[in-house]
Design a protein around this motif. Structure first.
Motif, PDB file in Angstrom:
ATOM      1  N   TRP A 198     -16.459 -16.967   9.429  1.00 20.55           N
ATOM      2  CA  TRP A 198     -15.881 -18.933   9.131  1.00 20.55           C
ATOM      3  C   TRP A 198     -15.137 -19.827   7.989  1.00 20.55           C
ATOM      4  CZ3 TRP A 198     -17.893 -20.845  13.620  1.00 20.55           C
ATOM      5  CH2 TRP A 198     -17.347 -22.161  14.059  1.00 20.55           C
ATOM      6  N   VAL A 199     -13.974 -20.353   8.156  1.00 20.34           N
ATOM      7  CA  VAL A 199     -13.264 -20.469   7.681  1.00 20.34           C
ATOM      8  C   VAL A 199     -13.093 -22.389   7.276  1.00 20.34           C
ATOM      9  CG1 VAL A 199     -10.492 -20.471   6.184  1.00 20.34           C
ATOM     10  CG2 VAL A 199     -11.978 -18.615   7.583  1.00 20.34           C
ATOM     11  N   VAL A 200     -13.729 -22.331   7.120  1.00 19.79           N
ATOM     12  CA  VAL A 200     -13.978 -24.268   6.352  1.00 19.79           C
ATOM     13  C   VAL A 200     -12.788 -24.672   4.999  1.00 19.79           C
ATOM     14  CG1 VAL A 200     -14.695 -26.543   5.517  1.00 19.79           C
ATOM     15  CG2 VAL A 200     -15.706 -24.309   7.384  1.00 19.79           C
ATOM     16  N   SER A 201     -11.565 -25.432   5.700  1.00 15.60           N
ATOM     17  CA  SER A 201     -10.699 -25.796   3.938  1.00 15.60           C
ATOM     18  C   SER A 201      -9.927 -23.789   2.821  1.00 15.60           C
ATOM     19  CB  SER A 201     -11.641 -26.866   3.368  1.00 15.60           C
ATOM     20  OG  SER A 201     -11.311 -27.781   3.655  1.00 15.60           O
ATOM     21  N   GLY A 202      -9.758 -23.426   3.477  1.00 21.66           N
ATOM     22  CA  GLY A 202      -9.810 -22.153   2.824  1.00 21.66           C
ATOM     23  C   GLY A 202     -10.580 -20.906   2.770  1.00 21.66           C
ATOM     24  N   ARG A 203     -12.196 -21.391   2.775  1.00 23.26           N
ATOM     25  CA  ARG A 203     -12.973 -21.269   2.213  1.00 23.26           C
ATOM     26  C   ARG A 203     -13.563 -20.046   3.399  1.00 23.26           C
ATOM     27  NH1 ARG A 203     -14.668 -26.489   0.236  1.00 23.26           N
ATOM     28  NH2 ARG A 203     -15.159 -26.695   2.331  1.00 23.26           N
ATOM     29  N   VAL A 204     -13.876 -18.763   2.792  1.00 25.90           N
ATOM     30  CA  VAL A 204     -13.689 -17.855   3.668  1.00 25.90           C
ATOM     31  C   VAL A 204     -15.499 -17.084   3.122  1.00 25.90           C
ATOM     32  CG1 VAL A 204     -12.548 -15.162   5.088  1.00 25.90           C
ATOM     33  CG2 VAL A 204     -11.123 -17.006   4.207  1.00 25.90           C
ATOM     34  N   ARG A 205     -16.523 -17.080   4.307  1.00 26.94           N
ATOM     35  CA  ARG A 205     -17.545 -17.048   4.075  1.00 26.94           C
ATOM     36  C   ARG A 205     -17.721 -15.665   5.408  1.00 26.94           C
ATOM     37  NH1 ARG A 205     -16.547 -19.027   0.737  1.00 26.94           N
ATOM     38  NH2 ARG A 205     -17.943 -20.813  -0.265  1.00 26.94           N
ATOM     39  N   LEU A 206     -17.749 -14.106   4.996  1.00 27.31           N
ATOM     40  CA  LEU A 206     -17.968 -13.349   5.986  1.00 27.31           C
ATOM     41  C   LEU A 206     -19.975 -13.076   6.034  1.00 27.31           C
ATOM     42  CD1 LEU A 206     -18.250 -10.849   7.816  1.00 27.31           C
ATOM     43  CD2 LEU A 206     -16.884  -9.304   5.075  1.00 27.31           C
ATOM     44  N   VAL A 207     -20.074 -12.868   6.598  1.00 25.28           N
ATOM     45  CA  VAL A 207     -21.871 -12.379   6.634  1.00 25.28           C
ATOM     46  C   VAL A 207     -22.239 -11.450   8.372  1.00 25.28           C
ATOM     47  CG1 VAL A 207     -23.950 -13.429   7.508  1.00 25.28           C
ATOM     48  CG2 VAL A 207     -22.319 -15.110   6.164  1.00 25.28           C
ATOM     49  N   ILE A 208     -22.801 -10.575   7.359  1.00 25.19           N
ATOM     50  CA  ILE A 208     -23.027  -9.524   7.644  1.00 25.19           C
ATOM     51  C   ILE A 208     -24.681  -8.843   7.712  1.00 25.19           C
ATOM     52  CG2 ILE A 208     -22.503  -6.676   8.208  1.00 25.19           C
ATOM     53  CD1 ILE A 208     -20.475  -7.006   7.017  1.00 25.19           C
TER      54      ILE A 208
ATOM     55  N   SER B 250     -25.700 -11.928  15.707  1.00 24.13           N
ATOM     56  CA  SER B 250     -23.813 -12.436  15.494  1.00 24.13           C
ATOM     57  C   SER B 250     -24.122 -13.821  15.999  1.00 24.13           C
ATOM     58  CB  SER B 250     -22.734 -11.938  16.142  1.00 24.13           C
ATOM     59  OG  SER B 250     -23.402 -10.516  15.548  1.00 24.13           O
ATOM     60  N   SER B 251     -24.179 -14.306  17.089  1.00 27.59           N
ATOM     61  CA  SER B 251     -24.337 -15.682  17.639  1.00 27.59           C
ATOM     62  C   SER B 251     -25.158 -16.640  17.325  1.00 27.59           C
ATOM     63  CB  SER B 251     -24.183 -16.180  19.652  1.00 27.59           C
ATOM     64  OG  SER B 251     -25.490 -15.341  19.279  1.00 27.59           O
ATOM     65  N   LYS B 252     -26.476 -16.548  16.836  1.00 29.35           N
ATOM     66  CA  LYS B 252     -28.318 -16.789  16.600  1.00 29.35           C
ATOM     67  C   LYS B 252     -28.112 -17.351  14.790  1.00 29.35           C
ATOM     68  CE  LYS B 252     -29.944 -16.232  20.830  1.00 29.35           C
ATOM     69  NZ  LYS B 252     -30.961 -15.790  21.878  1.00 29.35           N
ATOM     70  N   VAL B 253     -27.362 -15.910  14.052  1.00 32.39           N
ATOM     71  CA  VAL B 253     -27.725 -16.036  12.765  1.00 32.39           C
ATOM     72  C   VAL B 253     -26.231 -15.454  11.811  1.00 32.39           C
ATOM     73  CG1 VAL B 253     -29.041 -14.891  10.851  1.00 32.39           C
ATOM     74  CG2 VAL B 253     -29.814 -14.414  13.294  1.00 32.39           C
ATOM     75  N   SER B 254     -25.743 -14.477  12.044  1.00 30.47           N
ATOM     76  CA  SER B 254     -24.482 -14.578  11.149  1.00 30.47           C
ATOM     77  C   SER B 254     -23.455 -15.566  11.278  1.00 30.47           C
ATOM     78  CB  SER B 254     -23.796 -13.222  11.350  1.00 30.47           C
ATOM     79  OG  SER B 254     -25.143 -12.132  11.552  1.00 30.47           O
TER      80      SER B 254
ATOM     81  N   ASP C 181     -30.137  -0.120  13.352  1.00 31.71           N
ATOM     82  CA  ASP C 181     -28.897   0.499  14.169  1.00 31.71           C
ATOM     83  C   ASP C 181     -28.601  -0.557  14.656  1.00 31.71           C
ATOM     84  OD1 ASP C 181     -31.010  -0.954  14.988  1.00 31.71           O
ATOM     85  OD2 ASP C 181     -31.889   0.143  16.388  1.00 31.71           O
ATOM     86  N   ARG C 182     -28.299  -1.833  14.412  1.00 34.47           N
ATOM     87  CA  ARG C 182     -27.173  -2.598  14.666  1.00 34.47           C
ATOM     88  C   ARG C 182     -27.233  -3.271  13.594  1.00 34.47           C
ATOM     89  NH1 ARG C 182     -31.695  -3.856  18.979  1.00 34.47           N
ATOM     90  NH2 ARG C 182     -32.167  -1.888  18.261  1.00 34.47           N
ATOM     91  N   CYS C 183     -26.357  -4.839  14.208  1.00 37.86           N
ATOM     92  CA  CYS C 183     -25.589  -5.762  12.309  1.00 37.86           C
ATOM     93  C   CYS C 183     -25.293  -6.919  13.832  1.00 37.86           C
ATOM     94  CB  CYS C 183     -24.978  -5.420  12.008  1.00 37.86           C
ATOM     95  SG  CYS C 183     -22.771  -4.510  12.974  1.00 37.86           S
ATOM     96  N   GLY C 184     -25.390  -7.994  12.514  1.00 40.94           N
ATOM     97  CA  GLY C 184     -24.617  -9.785  13.511  1.00 40.94           C
ATOM     98  C   GLY C 184     -23.415  -9.599  12.518  1.00 40.94           C
ATOM     99  N   ILE C 185     -22.727 -10.173  13.200  1.00 45.35           N
ATOM    100  CA  ILE C 185     -21.606 -10.067  12.043  1.00 45.35           C
ATOM    101  C   ILE C 185     -20.726 -12.039  12.225  1.00 45.35           C
ATOM    102  CG2 ILE C 185     -18.809  -9.702  11.504  1.00 45.35           C
ATOM    103  CD1 ILE C 185     -18.839  -6.973  12.438  1.00 45.35           C
TER     104      ILE C 185
END
Length: 120
Positions: free
Chosen positions: A104-114, A16-20, A97-101
């Motif tokens: 992030w939001v910038v100027s109304g643009r929402v990005r979700l990465v899993i 989550s903290s280093k990739v997603s 068996d695991r995931c990172g989530i």
């Protein structure tokens, strides 16, 4: 989970903290929606020390409120069940068996990465 014999994923804080999260920030900051802007998900995982080839990634990119994007993304991913769409397959694949989530939001643009992962 999901009515199938698939173990629940656990959230890997390192992924989550280093990739997603950094990738979600990069996508939102640049106004981009791509799995391949900074290499592929495997490249990003490898640079962070996650060197297995067993990985996948789901993205959601919209410009609505964060809660709306999160809800819409999950409904969309789960509705793919009937067509065996890639997002649903990633979520229900027992090889991860695991995931990172990352969100992030910038100027109304929402990005979700899993990022889904399983070590060798």
């Amino acid at each position: 989970p999901g009515g199938r014999a698939v173990a629940a994923l656990w959230i890997d804080a390192g992924i989550s903290s280093k990739v997603s999260r950094p990738y979600a920030k990069l996508l939102a900051s640049r106004g981009i929606c791509s799995h391949f802007f900074d290499g592929n998900p495997g490249n990003r995982l490898s640079r962070a020390g996650y060197t297995s080839y067993i990985w996948a990634e789901n993205l959601a990119c919209q410009s609505f409120g964060v809660m709306t994007v999160m809800l819409n993304a999950q409904i969309f991913f789960q509705n793919e069940k009937s067509t065996n769409g890639g997002h649903y397959v990633n979520m229900m694949n027992a090889k991860y068996d695991r995931c990172g989530i990352g969100v992030w939001v910038v100027s109304g643009r929402v990005r979700l990465v899993i990022d889904f992962y399983h070590p060798l």
